[in-house]
Enzyme design. Structure first.
Site, short mmCIF file in Angstrom:
data_model
loop_
_atom_site.label_atom_id
_atom_site.label_comp_id
_atom_site.label_asym_id
_atom_site.label_seq_id
_atom_site.Cartn_x
_atom_site.Cartn_y
_atom_site.Cartn_z
N ASP A 64 0.87 -1.17 0.00
CA ASP A 64 0.00 0.00 0.00
C ASP A 64 0.91 1.22 0.00
OD1 ASP A 64 -1.67 2.13 0.51
OD2 ASP A 64 -2.58 1.28 2.31
N VAL A 65 0.98 1.92 -1.15
CA VAL A 65 1.95 3.02 -1.25
C VAL A 65 1.58 4.22 -0.41
CG1 VAL A 65 2.70 2.28 -3.56
CG2 VAL A 65 0.92 4.03 -3.33
N ASN A 91 3.76 4.87 -10.57
CA ASN A 91 2.58 4.74 -11.41
C ASN A 91 1.27 4.58 -10.64
OD1 ASN A 91 1.04 3.77 -13.92
ND2 ASN A 91 1.01 1.92 -12.65
N TYR A 159 -8.56 14.40 -8.79
CA TYR A 159 -7.60 13.79 -9.71
C TYR A 159 -6.76 14.85 -10.40
CZ TYR A 159 -5.83 10.91 -13.55
OH TYR A 159 -5.02 10.27 -14.46
N LYS A 163 -2.64 15.49 -10.16
CA LYS A 163 -1.77 15.34 -11.31
C LYS A 163 -1.00 16.62 -11.62
CE LYS A 163 -2.40 11.01 -12.01
NZ LYS A 163 -1.31 10.05 -11.76
#
Length: 254
Positions: A64-65, A91, A159, A163
């Site tokens: 789990d990053v 990613n 989102y 980004k």
């Protein structure tokens, strides 16, 4: 050339899986990270088959990053198994549920920020630490941005904001990595055909409120681009690359 070592996050499906298999076919050794163990092992199997002729190997490390301790274990495992880390393909990410700004739940906002931004930072931090301390020193980080790092879609504020923030992460890593031969670039992807973009073949909301089908491209074209970026000597860097379906509504969007 000695074999090179990569950590790929979000490797259980989609872009992450395609990039992992492409790197394996080019002879890279891989540590594959993701939340779901079974898909990771399937990616590892595909990588082993793709890289069999070049002696490549892939190890699945469920991670789990968003968990700093789990990320540290991931990179320690990769370094212990392979001896060093030459590449991080950063990613892992999520779109989150589309919602009007005034109706977006704070918990949903935080979940997207935690995965797309904090998770990317935690992985970059661990990779930077390893690359700075290893001998020979250095390595490369490639962050997965998005067309949304340039222009938003409707009802995508979490989102889109993350980004845009990934672009700042990329620039800061590029600057701070210079003294240690750590290169950092970013790939901004538009409409690669994966499970995450399946809705595009049915119809997605446009800037004028219409719902329209959008063209997609083969995810393998993304993977080949990442392989090219990864294969450059550390004296060269693709700072930003945009790979997109040619006819998608990006140029002229809105």
């Amino acid at each position: 050339m000695p074999q090179q070592i990569a950590v790929v996050t979000g490797a259980g499906s989609g872009v992450g899986r395609a990039v992992a298999v492409e790197l394996a076919a080019a002879g890279w050794q891989l540590a594959l990270a993701g939340r779901r163990e079974a898909p990771l092992h399937e990616t590892a199997r595909l990588c082993a088959a793709a890289g069999a002729d070049l002696g490549g190997a892939a190890v699945a490390v469920p991670t789990d990053v968003t968990d700093a301790d789990a990320v540290d274990v991931l990179f320690a495992t990769a370094a212990e198994r392979f001896g060093r880390i030459d590449l991080l393909f950063n990613n892992a990410g999520t779109f989150g549920a589309p919602a009007p700004v005034d109706e977006l739940d704070v918990a949903e906002w935080r979940a997207v920020v935690d995965l797309n931004l904090t998770g990317a930072f935690l992985c970059a931090r661990a990779a930077f630490r390893q690359m700075k301390g290893q001998h020979p020193q250095g390595g490369r980080i490639i962050n997965n941005g998005s067309i949304s790092a340039h222009v938003p879609r409707p009802q995508s504020i979490a989102y889109t904001a993350t980004k845009h923030a990934v672009t700042g992460l990329t620039k800061s890593l590029s600057l701070d990595g210079r003294p240690y031969r750590i290169a950092c670039g970013q790939i901004d992807i538009g409409n690669a055909a994966t499970d995450m973009t399946a809705a595009m073949s049915v119809g997605v909301r446009q800037a004028d409120g219409r719902v329209a089908v959008e063209p997609t491209m083969d995810v393998a074209d993304v993977a080949r681009t990442v392989r090219h970026m990864a294969g450059l000597p550390l004296e060269a860097n693709v700072q930003f690359a945009t790979v997109m379906a040619t006819a998608m509504p990006y140029i002229g969007r809105g």
